[in-house]
Design a protein around this motif. Structure first.
Motif, short mmCIF file in Angstrom:
data_model
loop_
_atom_site.label_atom_id
_atom_site.label_comp_id
_atom_site.label_asym_id
_atom_site.label_seq_id
_atom_site.Cartn_x
_atom_site.Cartn_y
_atom_site.Cartn_z
N ASP A 175 9.17 -15.17 0.98
CA ASP A 175 9.35 -16.31 0.08
C ASP A 175 9.06 -17.63 0.79
O ASP A 175 8.49 -18.55 0.22
CB ASP A 175 10.78 -16.30 -0.48
CG ASP A 175 11.06 -17.48 -1.38
OD1 ASP A 175 10.81 -17.38 -2.58
OD2 ASP A 175 11.50 -18.53 -0.87
N GLY A 176 9.49 -17.74 2.04
CA GLY A 176 9.20 -18.96 2.82
C GLY A 176 10.33 -19.97 2.83
O GLY A 176 10.28 -20.94 3.59
N ARG A 177 11.37 -19.76 1.97
CA ARG A 177 12.49 -20.70 2.02
C ARG A 177 13.43 -20.32 3.16
O ARG A 177 13.38 -19.22 3.69
CB ARG A 177 13.21 -20.72 0.66
CG ARG A 177 12.46 -21.54 -0.34
CD ARG A 177 13.05 -21.48 -1.72
NE ARG A 177 12.64 -20.31 -2.46
CZ ARG A 177 12.95 -20.07 -3.72
NH1 ARG A 177 13.69 -20.92 -4.39
NH2 ARG A 177 12.52 -18.97 -4.34
N VAL A 178 14.31 -21.25 3.50
CA VAL A 178 14.99 -21.14 4.78
C VAL A 178 15.94 -19.95 4.87
O VAL A 178 15.98 -19.26 5.89
CB VAL A 178 15.70 -22.48 5.14
CG1 VAL A 178 16.88 -22.77 4.22
CG2 VAL A 178 16.11 -22.49 6.58
N THR A 221 12.92 -19.80 13.08
CA THR A 221 12.10 -21.01 13.16
C THR A 221 12.79 -22.18 12.48
O THR A 221 12.78 -22.29 11.25
CB THR A 221 10.75 -20.76 12.46
OG1 THR A 221 11.02 -20.25 11.14
CG2 THR A 221 9.90 -19.75 13.22
N VAL A 222 13.42 -23.03 13.28
CA VAL A 222 14.05 -24.25 12.73
C VAL A 222 13.00 -25.36 12.74
O VAL A 222 12.41 -25.66 13.79
CB VAL A 222 15.28 -24.64 13.58
CG1 VAL A 222 15.76 -26.04 13.22
CG2 VAL A 222 16.40 -23.63 13.39
N TYR A 223 12.75 -25.95 11.57
CA TYR A 223 11.75 -27.02 11.48
C TYR A 223 12.41 -28.35 11.86
O TYR A 223 13.45 -28.72 11.31
CB TYR A 223 11.16 -27.10 10.08
CG TYR A 223 10.48 -25.83 9.59
CD1 TYR A 223 10.05 -24.84 10.49
CD2 TYR A 223 10.25 -25.61 8.24
CE1 TYR A 223 9.43 -23.67 10.05
CE2 TYR A 223 9.63 -24.45 7.78
CZ TYR A 223 9.23 -23.49 8.69
OH TYR A 223 8.62 -22.34 8.24
N LEU A 232 18.76 -30.95 12.18
CA LEU A 232 19.93 -31.76 11.78
C LEU A 232 19.86 -32.16 10.31
O LEU A 232 20.82 -32.71 9.76
CB LEU A 232 20.05 -33.00 12.67
CG LEU A 232 20.31 -32.67 14.15
CD1 LEU A 232 20.41 -33.93 14.98
CD2 LEU A 232 21.59 -31.83 14.29
N GLN A 233 18.73 -31.88 9.65
CA GLN A 233 18.65 -32.14 8.20
C GLN A 233 19.64 -31.20 7.50
O GLN A 233 19.91 -30.11 8.00
CB GLN A 233 17.21 -31.94 7.66
CG GLN A 233 16.66 -30.53 7.66
CD GLN A 233 15.97 -30.13 8.97
OE1 GLN A 233 16.37 -30.56 10.03
NE2 GLN A 233 14.94 -29.29 8.88
N THR A 234 20.17 -31.63 6.36
CA THR A 234 21.19 -30.81 5.68
C THR A 234 20.69 -30.31 4.33
O THR A 234 19.81 -30.89 3.71
CB THR A 234 22.49 -31.62 5.43
OG1 THR A 234 22.21 -32.66 4.49
CG2 THR A 234 23.04 -32.20 6.72
#
Ligand code: NAD
Ligand code: UDP
Length: 343
Positions: A207-210, A225-227, A231-233
């Motif tokens: 799907d590609g979502r986190v 893989t953290v983009y 720190l984004q929420t």
């Protein structure tokens, strides 16, 4: 019937002529997708005759395996950008048709925009002809990269009109405009939900979502893989909670005069999510950083006061509980046999 239209299953009980006049009929556009298939299941349980309409871009036939055994369920393969099949009659219409994952909606941005604008127009016209109530799956993306936090429905948002996410964000904003113009112009009964990040069973591994990315990576022993900094929420809602919100919004005696936020107000950084997933899966995967996509919103958290006070709705499933269910689902999907049984 349009060129792209194909009836997957149409038994006498399903046809317009054969439809049970006493039962309400619901159309779910995007019914083969992650949320759409859960919604079809719920509406069947609630006693509706249900028709799913889907072009199978991101939706899967196997999401409907179990439903297709139900004589009150039909699926029509159709792209909502094109004129709808003639003679459809419904009491309620749900518009969930649109790829929701950034990589998928950016594959063909013009088609994504058309889906939101032309597709919504086609469904609104159908609702007008049928005098049906119509629901729109809008999104927290209408808030863009927000300056107001948490986001109440009254916030107009901060959206880039010409970036790679704009086909989705601006498409959904345009769809909201169309819905409210149809309501003002024709008195149509509309319900517009602004959905915040939702996860759960029936997400696709690619799907590609986190949430699905992290769980699948952890289960496969690959790096998470953290983009960007991580720190984004985001605020993550479990699918079952969200579907309850859809039904309550659709069944509310009075149509709210504005879109309604539906999401879980718990707010987590993406790094926190990655750590939770590694822990739940007992994975030895490492966390690695990749470039932050363009226009990636820095923060997201719904103000759900309206839904709480007017629909009596709030999420019940914590992120820990929801992740546990979702990890089980992907574990079975990747390494077990539930998929072929129609999970
Ligand atoms: P999904 O990609 O799993 O489902 C979308 C479904 O719509 C798929 O079955 C796809 O094949 C179908 N579809 C796409 N374009 C179509 C078209 N032109 N004609 C017919 N069918 C089409 O995504 P989802 O997570 O189930 O999202 C469902 C809806 O909810 C979408 O409209 C999405 O924008 C909205 N939403 C979802 C979330 C979330 O976190 N899941 C958040 C905000 C909004
Ligand atoms: N994200 C990430 N790694 C991934 C996928 C997404 O770090 O493998 C980040 C993404 O950059 C965003 C957040 O997780 O900050 C949520 O991304 P998603 O695509 O799930 O939803 P959206 O950006 O539309 O809220």
């Amino acid at each position: 019937m349009g060129k792209l239209t194909k009836i997957l299953k149409l038994e006498p009980g399903h046809s317009q002529r054969g439809a049970n006049q006493n039962r309400s009929r619901a159309l779910v556009a995007g019914g083969a997708g992650f949320l759409g298939s859960h919604l079809c299941e719920r509406l069947l349980r609630d006693g509706y005759d249900v028709v799913a309409l889907d072009n199978f871009h991101t939706g899967k036939r196997y999401n409907l395996n179990a439903l297709l055994r139900n004589p009150r369920f039909t699926c029509i393969e159709h792209d909502i950008v094109n004129a709808l099949p003639l003679g459809l009659q419904f009491d309620e219409i749900y518009n969930l048709a649109c790829p929701a994952s950034p990589p998928h909606y950016q594959e063909d941005p013009i088609h994504t925009f058309k889906t939101n604008v032309l597709g919504s127009l086609n469904l609104l016209e159908l609702a007008r002809q049928n005098n049906a109530k119509i629901f729109q799956a809008s999104t927290s993306e209408v808030y863009g990269d927000p300056f107001v936090h948490p986001q109440p429905e009254s916030y107009f948002g901060n959206v880039n009109t010409h970036g790679p996410r704009s086909c989705y964000d601006e498409g959904k904003r345009s769809a909201e405009t169309l819905f409210f113009d149809y309501s003002r112009t024709y008195g149509l009964d509309i319900r517009v939900a602004r959905i915040f990040n939702t996860y759960g069973r029936r997400m696709q591994p690619d799907d590609g979502r986190v949430v699905s990315n992290f769980i699948v990576q952890a289960l496969r022993g690959q790096d998470l893989t953290v983009y960007g900094s991580g720190l984004q929420t985001r605020s993550f809602c479990y699918a079952d909670d969200l579907i309850e919100g859809f039904v309550r919004l659709m069944n509310a005696p009075d149509a709210p005069a504005h879109p309604v936020n539906l999401g879980n107000p718990g707010e987590f950084t993406i790094m926190e999510l990655a750590t939770l997933v590694v822990n739940y899966t007992n994975s030895r995967s490492k966390i690695v950083h990749r470039p932050l996509p363009v226009d990636d919103p820095r923060q997201r958290k719904p103000d759900i006061s309206f839904a709480r006070n007017n629909l009596g709705w709030e999420p019940k499933i914590s992120l820990s509980q929801g992740l546990a269910h979702t990890v089980d689902y992907f574990d079975t999907l990747l390494y077990g046999s539930k998929l072929v049984k129609g999970a």
